[in-house]
Design an enzyme around this catalytic site. Structure first.
Site, PDB file in Angstrom:
ATOM      1  N   GLN A   1       2.879   2.528  -6.707  1.00 14.56           N
ATOM      2  CA  GLN A   1       1.762   1.914  -5.995  1.00 14.56           C
ATOM      3  C   GLN A   1       0.927   2.950  -5.253  1.00 14.56           C
ATOM      4  O   GLN A   1      -0.287   2.791  -5.090  1.00 14.56           O
ATOM      5  CB  GLN A   1       2.288   0.869  -5.001  1.00 14.56           C
TER       6      GLN A   1
ATOM      7  N   ARG B   1      -5.309  -3.380  -8.320  1.00 17.01           N
ATOM      8  CA  ARG B   1      -6.006  -4.252  -7.379  1.00 17.01           C
ATOM      9  C   ARG B   1      -5.540  -4.013  -5.955  1.00 17.01           C
ATOM     10  O   ARG B   1      -6.306  -4.120  -5.002  1.00 17.01           O
ATOM     11  CB  ARG B   1      -5.925  -5.710  -7.796  1.00 17.01           C
TER      12      ARG B   1
ATOM     13  N   LYS C   1      -0.414 -15.860 -10.968  1.00 16.85           N
ATOM     14  CA  LYS C   1       0.313 -14.613 -11.156  1.00 16.85           C
ATOM     15  C   LYS C   1       1.769 -14.851 -10.790  1.00 16.85           C
ATOM     16  O   LYS C   1       2.070 -15.482  -9.773  1.00 16.85           O
ATOM     17  CB  LYS C   1      -0.246 -13.499 -10.264  1.00 16.85           C
TER      18      LYS C   1
ATOM     19  N   GLY D   1       2.292  -1.850   2.324  1.00 18.79           N
ATOM     20  CA  GLY D   1       3.628  -1.953   1.754  1.00 18.79           C
ATOM     21  C   GLY D   1       4.355  -3.223   2.134  1.00 18.79           C
ATOM     22  O   GLY D   1       4.428  -4.168   1.349  1.00 18.79           O
ATOM     23  N   ALA D   2       4.886  -3.282   3.333  1.00 17.96           N
ATOM     24  CA  ALA D   2       5.758  -4.399   3.739  1.00 17.96           C
ATOM     25  C   ALA D   2       5.027  -5.734   3.658  1.00 17.96           C
ATOM     26  O   ALA D   2       3.960  -5.904   4.244  1.00 17.96           O
ATOM     27  CB  ALA D   2       6.263  -4.157   5.161  1.00 17.96           C
TER      28      ALA D   2
END
Length: 309
Positions: free
Chosen positions: A130, A102, A66, A208-209
């Site tokens: 997201q 995912r 990816k 997130g981070a």
């Protein structure tokens, strides 16, 4: 022939429930040793970054690379799906939606196995694209969740997000944090979730981070947690400031950090008590990309969707 799938193809082929099932199964295969992973790498572009990550899943029969190029105004994503037993590029998939699904699916798997029994509310800090799939996937995994409370700093974005996912707008991130399951899905460099806000029994999914200079959780979250896990320690050691900094300051030890596949495969009980605070620090790993890419290609073949290259 290599199959090409566009973002529009992925949108109509893969539902949140299917993504959750695919990612859950990948955790089981990870526990059995069928999966090999390569950590994410990042290279500098002109005002952007190029990232890549890879995985092979021998049991599923596929491997992926990816890659994505990210800039301030957006990103372009692609997944190359290979067969593991012959020299075949099975598919090239535009992978923005696939990645959102995912990532949301992994939080949903954590919610299924680690949320306290009877959890009814979800708090979301962050209202980007997201966050939409976080809500959709967690709702699939936890049908008992009826209330969603969301917060982000931009009121227009917050109201738009709440309308899209049928959530209540919070007046502060603290209000979103006072729920049974709490998801942080932001680009913030500084903590957006404080441990003092959490109710007993909360599950925190920090998704997130994923850079060593960015944190979503303060150290009190980790101090209060009875169980802490991540998706893969090797990647967490270089990307998860939410874990790295508390460990450096003695709040936590790497020996106390487990991997989610241990819980999914029944190797560790995870939550011990309804009042335990439990934390998943998720950075995203390429084994999930293998799982959802294989699922979307299977559906494309069944339905005649996509373009042969």
């Amino acid at each position: 022939m290599t199959l090409h799938l566009s973002e529009a193809d992925v949108q109509k082929l893969l539902a949140p429930a299917e993504a959750v099932a695919a990612v859950e199964a990948s955790f089981v295969r990870m526990a059995s040793g069928a999966i090999e992973l390569a950590p994410r790498r990042r290279l500098t572009l002109a005002e952007g970054r190029l990232a890549d990550m890879a995985a092979s899943d021998l049991e599923l029969g596929y491997a992926v690379v990816k890659s994505y190029a990210g800039f301030a105004d957006g990103a372009a994503f692609v997944v190359a799906l290979f067969a593991v037993d012959r020299p075949e590029l099975v598919a090239l998939i535009e992978a923005d939606q696939l990645g959102r699904l995912r990532t949301g699916a992994a939080s949903a798997v954590a919610a299924k196995y680690l949320a306290r029994e009877g959890a009814t509310s979800l708090g979301v800090i962050g209202c980007g694209d997201q966050a939409v799939t976080q809500v959709a996937c967690i709702r699939e995994a936890l049908p008992s969740v009826g209330r969603v409370v969301a917060y982000c700093r931009t009121e227009r974005n917050l109201l738009s997000f709440c309308k899209q996912v049928d959530a209540e707008p919070a007046e502060s991130n603290r209000e979103a944090a006072e729920q049974d399951v709490v998801v942080t899905i932001t680009t913030s460099r500084d903590p957006v979730l404080r441990g003092e806000w959490l109710r007993p029994g909360a599950l925190v999914c920090a998704a997130g981070a994923n850079k060593p200079a960015a944190r979503e959780l303060d150290s009190v979250v980790l101090e209060r947690a009875s169980f802490v896990c991540c998706d893969w320690k090797e990647q967490a050691r270089v990307e998860s400031a939410d874990l790295i900094e508390p460990i450096q300051h003695g709040v936590l030890d790497w020996l106390e950090v487990h991997e989610l596949h241990e819980v999914v495969a029944g190797e560790h009980p995870g939550r011990q008590s309804p009042d335990d605070i439990v934390v998943l620090k998720s950075n995203s790993i390429a084994s999930w990309d293998v799982a959802v890419a294989a699922a979307v290609v299977e559906r494309a073949r069944e339905r005649g969707v996509g373009r042969e290259l």
